[in-house]
Design an enzyme around this catalytic site. Structure first.
Site, PDB file in Angstrom:
ATOM      1  N   PRO A 224      36.173  41.715  42.064  1.00 50.10           N
ATOM      2  CA  PRO A 224      36.796  42.776  41.655  1.00 50.10           C
ATOM      3  C   PRO A 224      37.541  42.766  40.398  1.00 50.10           C
ATOM      4  O   PRO A 224      38.215  41.950  40.146  1.00 50.10           O
ATOM      5  CB  PRO A 224      37.616  43.112  42.636  1.00 50.10           C
ATOM      6  CG  PRO A 224      38.074  41.793  43.588  1.00 50.10           C
ATOM      7  CD  PRO A 224      36.668  41.371  43.083  1.00 50.10           C
ATOM      8  N   ASN A 225      37.287  43.759  39.600  1.00 49.79           N
ATOM      9  CA  ASN A 225      38.240  44.176  38.177  1.00 49.79           C
ATOM     10  C   ASN A 225      37.489  43.271  37.161  1.00 49.79           C
ATOM     11  O   ASN A 225      37.877  43.701  35.962  1.00 49.79           O
ATOM     12  CB  ASN A 225      39.627  43.999  38.273  1.00 49.79           C
ATOM     13  CG  ASN A 225      40.480  44.516  39.183  1.00 49.79           C
ATOM     14  OD1 ASN A 225      40.313  45.748  39.289  1.00 49.79           O
ATOM     15  ND2 ASN A 225      40.889  43.737  40.270  1.00 49.79           N
TER      16      ASN A 225
ATOM     17  N   ARG B 174      40.534  44.056  29.985  1.00 55.17           N
ATOM     18  CA  ARG B 174      41.657  43.842  30.998  1.00 55.17           C
ATOM     19  C   ARG B 174      42.436  43.025  30.691  1.00 55.17           C
ATOM     20  O   ARG B 174      41.955  41.709  30.309  1.00 55.17           O
ATOM     21  CB  ARG B 174      40.834  43.567  32.413  1.00 55.17           C
ATOM     22  CG  ARG B 174      41.757  42.894  33.471  1.00 55.17           C
ATOM     23  CD  ARG B 174      40.742  42.388  34.652  1.00 55.17           C
ATOM     24  NE  ARG B 174      41.838  41.979  35.622  1.00 55.17           N
ATOM     25  CZ  ARG B 174      41.610  41.034  36.404  1.00 55.17           C
ATOM     26  NH1 ARG B 174      40.250  40.507  36.288  1.00 55.17           N
ATOM     27  NH2 ARG B 174      42.203  40.698  37.609  1.00 55.17           N
TER      28      ARG B 174
ATOM     29  N   TYR C 264      42.503  36.928  29.809  1.00 51.13           N
ATOM     30  CA  TYR C 264      41.082  37.012  30.319  1.00 51.13           C
ATOM     31  C   TYR C 264      40.218  36.805  28.794  1.00 51.13           C
ATOM     32  O   TYR C 264      39.024  36.644  29.219  1.00 51.13           O
ATOM     33  CB  TYR C 264      40.647  38.064  31.230  1.00 51.13           C
ATOM     34  CG  TYR C 264      41.368  37.828  32.676  1.00 51.13           C
ATOM     35  CD1 TYR C 264      41.390  36.705  33.101  1.00 51.13           C
ATOM     36  CD2 TYR C 264      42.159  38.827  32.998  1.00 51.13           C
ATOM     37  CE1 TYR C 264      42.128  36.539  34.460  1.00 51.13           C
ATOM     38  CE2 TYR C 264      42.819  38.882  34.304  1.00 51.13           C
ATOM     39  CZ  TYR C 264      42.781  37.613  35.121  1.00 51.13           C
ATOM     40  OH  TYR C 264      43.403  37.360  36.297  1.00 51.13           O
TER      41      TYR C 264
ATOM     42  N   ASN D 250      32.762  33.958  40.681  1.00 56.22           N
ATOM     43  CA  ASN D 250      34.121  34.337  40.415  1.00 56.22           C
ATOM     44  C   ASN D 250      34.581  35.510  40.978  1.00 56.22           C
ATOM     45  O   ASN D 250      34.226  36.592  40.709  1.00 56.22           O
ATOM     46  CB  ASN D 250      34.519  34.581  38.975  1.00 56.22           C
ATOM     47  CG  ASN D 250      36.014  35.015  38.524  1.00 56.22           C
ATOM     48  OD1 ASN D 250      36.704  34.887  39.420  1.00 56.22           O
ATOM     49  ND2 ASN D 250      36.030  35.172  37.034  1.00 56.22           N
TER      50      ASN D 250
ATOM     51  N   ALA E 221      40.464  38.367  42.655  1.00 54.81           N
ATOM     52  CA  ALA E 221      41.202  38.301  43.960  1.00 54.81           C
ATOM     53  C   ALA E 221      40.946  37.786  45.039  1.00 54.81           C
ATOM     54  O   ALA E 221      41.722  37.200  45.891  1.00 54.81           O
ATOM     55  CB  ALA E 221      42.292  39.567  43.892  1.00 54.81           C
TER      56      ALA E 221
ATOM     57  N   GLU F 223      32.430  27.390  41.823  1.00 56.83           N
ATOM     58  CA  GLU F 223      33.606  28.480  41.702  1.00 56.83           C
ATOM     59  C   GLU F 223      34.110  28.463  40.119  1.00 56.83           C
ATOM     60  O   GLU F 223      34.396  27.308  39.667  1.00 56.83           O
ATOM     61  CB  GLU F 223      34.778  28.051  42.610  1.00 56.83           C
ATOM     62  CG  GLU F 223      35.948  28.865  42.683  1.00 56.83           C
ATOM     63  CD  GLU F 223      36.824  28.558  43.615  1.00 56.83           C
ATOM     64  OE1 GLU F 223      36.877  27.563  44.498  1.00 56.83           O
ATOM     65  OE2 GLU F 223      38.181  29.099  43.292  1.00 56.83           O
TER      66      GLU F 223
ATOM     67  N   HIS G 108      36.955  30.207  37.279  1.00 56.01           N
ATOM     68  CA  HIS G 108      38.223  31.215  36.852  1.00 56.01           C
ATOM     69  C   HIS G 108      38.151  31.146  35.459  1.00 56.01           C
ATOM     70  O   HIS G 108      38.163  30.035  34.928  1.00 56.01           O
ATOM     71  CB  HIS G 108      39.329  30.995  37.834  1.00 56.01           C
ATOM     72  CG  HIS G 108      39.150  30.929  39.075  1.00 56.01           C
ATOM     73  ND1 HIS G 108      38.928  32.177  39.670  1.00 56.01           N
ATOM     74  CD2 HIS G 108      38.969  29.983  40.128  1.00 56.01           C
ATOM     75  CE1 HIS G 108      39.031  31.863  41.127  1.00 56.01           C
ATOM     76  NE2 HIS G 108      38.742  30.688  41.267  1.00 56.01           N
TER      77      HIS G 108
ATOM     78  N   ARG H  48      49.678  29.685  37.270  1.00 55.63           N
ATOM     79  CA  ARG H  48      49.951  31.114  37.655  1.00 55.63           C
ATOM     80  C   ARG H  48      50.655  31.497  38.962  1.00 55.63           C
ATOM     81  O   ARG H  48      51.048  30.229  39.422  1.00 55.63           O
ATOM     82  CB  ARG H  48      48.708  32.150  37.361  1.00 55.63           C
ATOM     83  CG  ARG H  48      47.864  32.199  36.016  1.00 55.63           C
ATOM     84  CD  ARG H  48      46.828  32.978  36.103  1.00 55.63           C
ATOM     85  NE  ARG H  48      47.239  34.384  36.243  1.00 55.63           N
ATOM     86  CZ  ARG H  48      46.249  35.259  36.291  1.00 55.63           C
ATOM     87  NH1 ARG H  48      44.940  35.094  36.396  1.00 55.63           N
ATOM     88  NH2 ARG H  48      46.751  36.589  36.517  1.00 55.63           N
TER      89      ARG H  48
HETATM   90  C1  DQA Z   1      40.430  35.166  38.150  1.00 57.77           C
HETATM   91  C2  DQA Z   1      41.977  34.535  38.480  1.00 57.77           C
HETATM   92  C3  DQA Z   1      42.215  35.581  39.925  1.00 57.77           C
HETATM   93  O1  DQA Z   1      43.424  35.152  40.443  1.00 57.77           O
HETATM   94  C4  DQA Z   1      42.253  36.975  39.725  1.00 57.77           C
HETATM   95  O2  DQA Z   1      42.524  37.590  40.748  1.00 57.77           O
HETATM   96  C5  DQA Z   1      41.078  37.326  38.805  1.00 57.77           C
HETATM   97  C6  DQA Z   1      40.450  36.501  37.833  1.00 57.77           C
HETATM   98  C7  DQA Z   1      40.015  34.478  36.809  1.00 57.77           C
HETATM   99  O3  DQA Z   1      39.003  34.535  36.517  1.00 57.77           O
HETATM  100  O4  DQA Z   1      40.793  34.015  36.217  1.00 57.77           O
HETATM  101  O5  DQA Z   1      40.800  38.593  38.959  1.00 57.77           O
HETATM  102  O6  DQA Z   1      39.475  34.902  39.152  1.00 57.77           O
END
Ligand code: DQA
Length: 143
Positions: free
Chosen positions: A10-11, A18, A23, A73, A76, A97, A99, A106
């Site tokens: 998501p997002n 964003r 990011y 990735n 959330a 995995e 990020h 964070r």
């Molecule tokens: C994320 C870190 C997550 O905590 C966050 O909710 C994201 C992006 C990252 O790529 O740093 O949506 O996965």
């Protein structure tokens, strides 16, 4: 040709727009191009994104048939989704995995990851280079 699934949660469709302070300004298309560039010969990249938990589960099921490895990735959902962990546990190849941000610097709710219980590697905080490192590792593991 072996295919690596690069899955985004998501997002991440808004990557580049964003919270660029966190990011960066590269888009998901830029990430796909980067992954394609760094993959070894003989490997193809299939990038897919979903804002829905079940959508990610479906993509992981598809990967069972079509992918030699998964870079994920889950955004959330990383911190909340047993369903995505269960789906990844049905996949036989390597799972990385990733990020973009350094999640451990964070909020504390980002410090726990369900996906880490399955992942063969975890890369966080390298910006979009996190994806490149994950793709390189899968090429190495699959050979
Ligand atoms: C994320 C870190 C997550 O905590 C966050 O909710 C994201 C992006 C990252 O790529 O740093 O949506 O996965």
């Amino acid at each position: 040709m072996k295919t690596i699934y690069v899955l985004n949660g998501p997002n991440l469709n808004l990557l580049g727009k964003r919270q660029p302070d966190l990011y960066g300004t590269e888009t998901l298309d830029d990430v796909t191009a980067l992954c394609t560039r760094v993959a070894d010969d003989g490997f193809a990249i299939h990038q897919a994104q979903s804002n829905y938990e079940g959508g990610l589960v479906d993509l992981i099921h598809e990967a069972r048939e079509k992918a030699c490895g998964i870079v994920i990735n889950a955004g959330a959902y990383t911190h909340t989704s047993v369903a995505i962990l269960d789906a990844l546990n049905t996949f036989e190849g390597p799972v990385m995995e990733v990020h973009i941000s350094q999640v451990h610097k964070r909020e504390s709710f980002r410090h726990h990851s369900y996906i880490s219980m399955r992942a063969d590697g975890v890369i966080a905080g390298l910006g979009t280079e996190s994806y490149a490192a994950a793709v390189r590792r899968i090429c190495q593991l699959v050979g």
